[in-house]
Design a protein around this motif. Structure first.
Motif, PDB file in Angstrom:
ATOM      1  N   ARG A 245       0.833  -1.214   0.000  1.00  0.00           N
ATOM      2  CA  ARG A 245       0.000   0.000   0.000  1.00  0.00           C
ATOM      3  C   ARG A 245       0.866   1.262   0.000  1.00  0.00           C
ATOM      4  NH1 ARG A 245      -2.919  -1.411   3.849  1.00  0.00           N
ATOM      5  NH2 ARG A 245      -4.788  -2.047   2.702  1.00  0.00           N
ATOM      6  N   ARG A 246       1.918   1.264   0.796  1.00  0.00           N
ATOM      7  CA  ARG A 246       2.795   2.440   0.829  1.00  0.00           C
ATOM      8  C   ARG A 246       3.540   2.614  -0.487  1.00  0.00           C
ATOM      9  NH1 ARG A 246       5.357   1.668   6.957  1.00  0.00           N
ATOM     10  NH2 ARG A 246       3.439   2.249   8.079  1.00  0.00           N
ATOM     11  N   ALA A 247       3.902   1.498  -1.126  1.00  0.00           N
ATOM     12  CA  ALA A 247       4.571   1.594  -2.426  1.00  0.00           C
ATOM     13  C   ALA A 247       3.648   2.213  -3.473  1.00  0.00           C
ATOM     14  CB  ALA A 247       5.034   0.207  -2.871  1.00  0.00           C
ATOM     15  N   VAL A 248       2.373   1.817  -3.464  1.00  0.00           N
ATOM     16  CA  VAL A 248       1.412   2.398  -4.408  1.00  0.00           C
ATOM     17  C   VAL A 248       1.179   3.867  -4.086  1.00  0.00           C
ATOM     18  CG1 VAL A 248      -0.957   2.266  -5.259  1.00  0.00           C
ATOM     19  CG2 VAL A 248       0.320   0.175  -4.837  1.00  0.00           C
ATOM     20  N   TRP A 249       1.124   4.220  -2.820  1.00  0.00           N
ATOM     21  CA  TRP A 249       0.991   5.634  -2.443  1.00  0.00           C
ATOM     22  C   TRP A 249       2.133   6.466  -3.021  1.00  0.00           C
ATOM     23  CZ3 TRP A 249      -0.205   5.145   3.544  1.00  0.00           C
ATOM     24  CH2 TRP A 249      -1.475   4.596   3.687  1.00  0.00           C
ATOM     25  N   CYS A 250       3.348   5.935  -2.869  1.00  0.00           N
ATOM     26  CA  CYS A 250       4.507   6.663  -3.401  1.00  0.00           C
ATOM     27  C   CYS A 250       4.417   6.796  -4.916  1.00  0.00           C
ATOM     28  CB  CYS A 250       5.798   5.952  -3.005  1.00  0.00           C
ATOM     29  SG  CYS A 250       6.165   6.003  -1.229  1.00  0.00           S
ATOM     30  N   GLY A 251       3.956   5.738  -5.596  1.00  0.00           N
ATOM     31  CA  GLY A 251       3.817   5.794  -7.047  1.00  0.00           C
ATOM     32  C   GLY A 251       2.809   6.834  -7.489  1.00  0.00           C
ATOM     33  N   VAL A 252       1.658   6.868  -6.822  1.00  0.00           N
ATOM     34  CA  VAL A 252       0.637   7.867  -7.159  1.00  0.00           C
ATOM     35  C   VAL A 252       1.145   9.273  -6.874  1.00  0.00           C
ATOM     36  CG1 VAL A 252      -1.669   8.714  -6.565  1.00  0.00           C
ATOM     37  CG2 VAL A 252      -1.267   6.258  -6.806  1.00  0.00           C
ATOM     38  N   PHE A 253       1.840   9.431  -5.749  1.00  0.00           N
ATOM     39  CA  PHE A 253       2.363  10.752  -5.384  1.00  0.00           C
ATOM     40  C   PHE A 253       3.375  11.246  -6.410  1.00  0.00           C
ATOM     41  CE2 PHE A 253       5.563  13.369  -3.224  1.00  0.00           C
ATOM     42  CZ  PHE A 253       4.767  14.382  -2.719  1.00  0.00           C
ATOM     43  N   LEU A 254       4.269  10.365  -6.866  1.00  0.00           N
ATOM     44  CA  LEU A 254       5.292  10.767  -7.841  1.00  0.00           C
ATOM     45  C   LEU A 254       4.673  11.036  -9.212  1.00  0.00           C
ATOM     46  CD1 LEU A 254       8.193   8.317  -6.891  1.00  0.00           C
ATOM     47  CD2 LEU A 254       7.997  10.755  -6.356  1.00  0.00           C
ATOM     48  N   CYS A 255       3.701  10.211  -9.611  1.00  0.00           N
ATOM     49  CA  CYS A 255       3.079  10.403 -10.927  1.00  0.00           C
ATOM     50  C   CYS A 255       2.285  11.706 -10.999  1.00  0.00           C
ATOM     51  CB  CYS A 255       2.175   9.215 -11.254  1.00  0.00           C
ATOM     52  SG  CYS A 255       3.057   7.675 -11.577  1.00  0.00           S
ATOM     53  N   TYR A 256       1.674  12.095  -9.884  1.00  0.00           N
ATOM     54  CA  TYR A 256       0.844  13.290  -9.871  1.00  0.00           C
ATOM     55  C   TYR A 256       1.490  14.431  -9.078  1.00  0.00           C
ATOM     56  CZ  TYR A 256      -3.196  11.016 -11.989  1.00  0.00           C
ATOM     57  OH  TYR A 256      -4.048  10.384 -12.854  1.00  0.00           O
ATOM     58  N   TYR A 257       2.798  14.378  -8.938  1.00  0.00           N
ATOM     59  CA  TYR A 257       3.470  15.433  -8.176  1.00  0.00           C
ATOM     60  C   TYR A 257       3.289  16.783  -8.869  1.00  0.00           C
ATOM     61  CZ  TYR A 257       7.070  18.062  -5.714  1.00  0.00           C
ATOM     62  OH  TYR A 257       7.746  19.006  -4.981  1.00  0.00           O
ATOM     63  N   SER A 258       2.871  17.776  -8.143  1.00  0.00           N
ATOM     64  CA  SER A 258       2.615  19.150  -8.602  1.00  0.00           C
ATOM     65  C   SER A 258       1.461  19.228  -9.605  1.00  0.00           C
ATOM     66  CB  SER A 258       3.877  19.774  -9.210  1.00  0.00           C
ATOM     67  OG  SER A 258       4.175  19.214 -10.477  1.00  0.00           O
ATOM     68  N   ILE A 259       0.652  18.153  -9.711  1.00  0.00           N
ATOM     69  CA  ILE A 259      -0.500  18.156 -10.613  1.00  0.00           C
ATOM     70  C   ILE A 259      -1.768  18.032  -9.779  1.00  0.00           C
ATOM     71  CG2 ILE A 259      -1.637  17.043 -12.580  1.00  0.00           C
ATOM     72  CD1 ILE A 259       1.043  15.919 -13.399  1.00  0.00           C
ATOM     73  N   PRO A 260      -2.483  19.116  -9.521  1.00  0.00           N
ATOM     74  CA  PRO A 260      -3.709  19.027  -8.720  1.00  0.00           C
ATOM     75  C   PRO A 260      -4.861  18.481  -9.556  1.00  0.00           C
ATOM     76  CG  PRO A 260      -3.337  21.287  -9.403  1.00  0.00           C
ATOM     77  CD  PRO A 260      -2.150  20.503  -9.891  1.00  0.00           C
ATOM     78  N   ILE A 261      -5.772  17.784  -8.907  1.00  0.00           N
ATOM     79  CA  ILE A 261      -6.960  17.289  -9.597  1.00  0.00           C
ATOM     80  C   ILE A 261      -8.121  18.269  -9.453  1.00  0.00           C
ATOM     81  CG2 ILE A 261      -6.307  14.871  -9.390  1.00  0.00           C
ATOM     82  CD1 ILE A 261      -8.126  14.635  -6.984  1.00  0.00           C
ATOM     83  N   ILE A 262      -8.019  19.155  -8.476  1.00  0.00           N
ATOM     84  CA  ILE A 262      -8.996  20.233  -8.299  1.00  0.00           C
ATOM     85  C   ILE A 262      -8.235  21.500  -7.944  1.00  0.00           C
ATOM     86  CG2 ILE A 262     -10.939  21.105  -6.940  1.00  0.00           C
ATOM     87  CD1 ILE A 262     -11.823  18.273  -6.450  1.00  0.00           C
TER      88      ILE A 262
ATOM     89  N   GLY B  87      -4.937  23.651  -4.172  1.00  0.00           N
ATOM     90  CA  GLY B  87      -5.618  22.601  -4.911  1.00  0.00           C
ATOM     91  C   GLY B  87      -5.628  21.300  -4.132  1.00  0.00           C
ATOM     92  N   VAL B  88      -6.286  20.307  -4.719  1.00  0.00           N
ATOM     93  CA  VAL B  88      -6.423  18.997  -4.096  1.00  0.00           C
ATOM     94  C   VAL B  88      -5.514  18.017  -4.802  1.00  0.00           C
ATOM     95  CG1 VAL B  88      -8.034  17.133  -3.524  1.00  0.00           C
ATOM     96  CG2 VAL B  88      -8.792  19.516  -3.435  1.00  0.00           C
ATOM     97  N   GLY B  89      -4.756  17.231  -4.022  1.00  0.00           N
ATOM     98  CA  GLY B  89      -3.825  16.273  -4.578  1.00  0.00           C
ATOM     99  C   GLY B  89      -4.484  14.967  -4.978  1.00  0.00           C
ATOM    100  N   ALA B  90      -3.752  14.165  -5.775  1.00  0.00           N
ATOM    101  CA  ALA B  90      -4.281  12.904  -6.290  1.00  0.00           C
ATOM    102  C   ALA B  90      -4.453  11.859  -5.188  1.00  0.00           C
ATOM    103  CB  ALA B  90      -3.360  12.364  -7.383  1.00  0.00           C
ATOM    104  N   LEU B  91      -3.590  11.906  -4.182  1.00  0.00           N
ATOM    105  CA  LEU B  91      -3.682  10.915  -3.112  1.00  0.00           C
ATOM    106  C   LEU B  91      -5.019  10.971  -2.385  1.00  0.00           C
ATOM    107  CD1 LEU B  91      -0.123  10.916  -1.481  1.00  0.00           C
ATOM    108  CD2 LEU B  91      -1.257   9.024  -2.654  1.00  0.00           C
ATOM    109  N   LEU B  92      -5.614  12.154  -2.322  1.00  0.00           N
ATOM    110  CA  LEU B  92      -6.888  12.282  -1.621  1.00  0.00           C
ATOM    111  C   LEU B  92      -7.974  11.464  -2.325  1.00  0.00           C
ATOM    112  CD1 LEU B  92      -8.284  13.635   0.756  1.00  0.00           C
ATOM    113  CD2 LEU B  92      -8.882  15.526  -0.757  1.00  0.00           C
ATOM    114  N   ALA B  93      -8.010  11.506  -3.660  1.00  0.00           N
ATOM    115  CA  ALA B  93      -8.981  10.716  -4.412  1.00  0.00           C
ATOM    116  C   ALA B  93      -8.678   9.225  -4.296  1.00  0.00           C
ATOM    117  CB  ALA B  93      -8.983  11.149  -5.878  1.00  0.00           C
TER     118      ALA B  93
END
Length: 217
Positions: A134-151, A196-202
């Protein structure tokens, strides 16, 4: 800001409140990314749950091949205790047989204890593996969407009667209170974002939804 103001509700009309509207400073919403992250969170939580169950079930199957399942061992232990009690009623003449039965009862009790310890170890190991994944996937999502807000929110300031003003992002955080101030995860998800809102929140929202659904079964 008139087009951001929420319409007056029936509650405000009933209560006689003339100004019950509040601004919603949303600028952009990325529905495709939000949907993808929600589905990803739901899918990952479901796969993690199923994999954990399979891992634990595999451990029970291995133990069953060695000495039977815990239910079977408990049934055998119950039967041995009954036979042992009946043997004790015969008196000293059945001393040898009673001793053998008592040793069999102790042996079954040890087998049940070992089986339960094995199940506990397997369950703890499954939780550890799931947590790392789970933590590895969190890190992957965080890096893929770093500085990219979804809202994102509009950049504007709200002036107060005393002459002070607050930015749109501060206003957004006040709408999310108390989660915006108490949730460490929300702060982590907003790292690298200028509002803005980060990807990890979704992603976490989808995982939490599936976790609550699975808890009902």
């Amino acid at each position: 800001l008139d087009h951001w103001l929420a319409p007056k509700t029936a509650f405000s009309e009933i209560m006689g409140i003339s100004d019950f509207s509040f601004p919603i400073p949303l600028q952009t919403i990325n529905p495709i990314d939000i949907l993808f992250l929600l589905v990803l969170g739901v899918t990952f939580e479901f796969i993690s749950h199923v994999a954990s169950k399979i891992y634990s079930h595999k451990g029970r199957s291995t133990s069953s091949l060695r000495g039977g399942s815990e239910q079977q061992l408990r049934q055998e232990l119950f039967r041995l205790k009954i036979v042992t009690a009946q043997s004790k009623e015969r008196g000293p003449g059945a001393f040898v047989e009673t001793s053998k039965l008592e040793r069999a009862v102790l042996s079954k009790s040890r087998e049940i204890k070992v089986l339960r310890e094995h199940k506990t170890t397997r369950a703890a190991k499954a939780v550890l593996i799931t947590t790392k994944a789970r933590r590895a996937v969190w890190c992957g999502v965080f890096l893929c969407y770093y500085s990219i807000p979804i809202i994102t929110t509009f950049e504007y300031t709200i002036g107060d009667d005393d002459g002070t003003s607050s930015s749109s992002w501060n206003h957004w955080k006040s709408m999310m209170f108390p989660m915006s101030f108490l949730s460490l995860g929300l702060r982590i998800s907003s790292i690298g974002l200028n509002g803005g809102v980060g990807a990890l929140l979704a992603f976490w929202s989808g995982g939490t939804l599936m976790e609550k659904v699975l808890a009902c079964f």
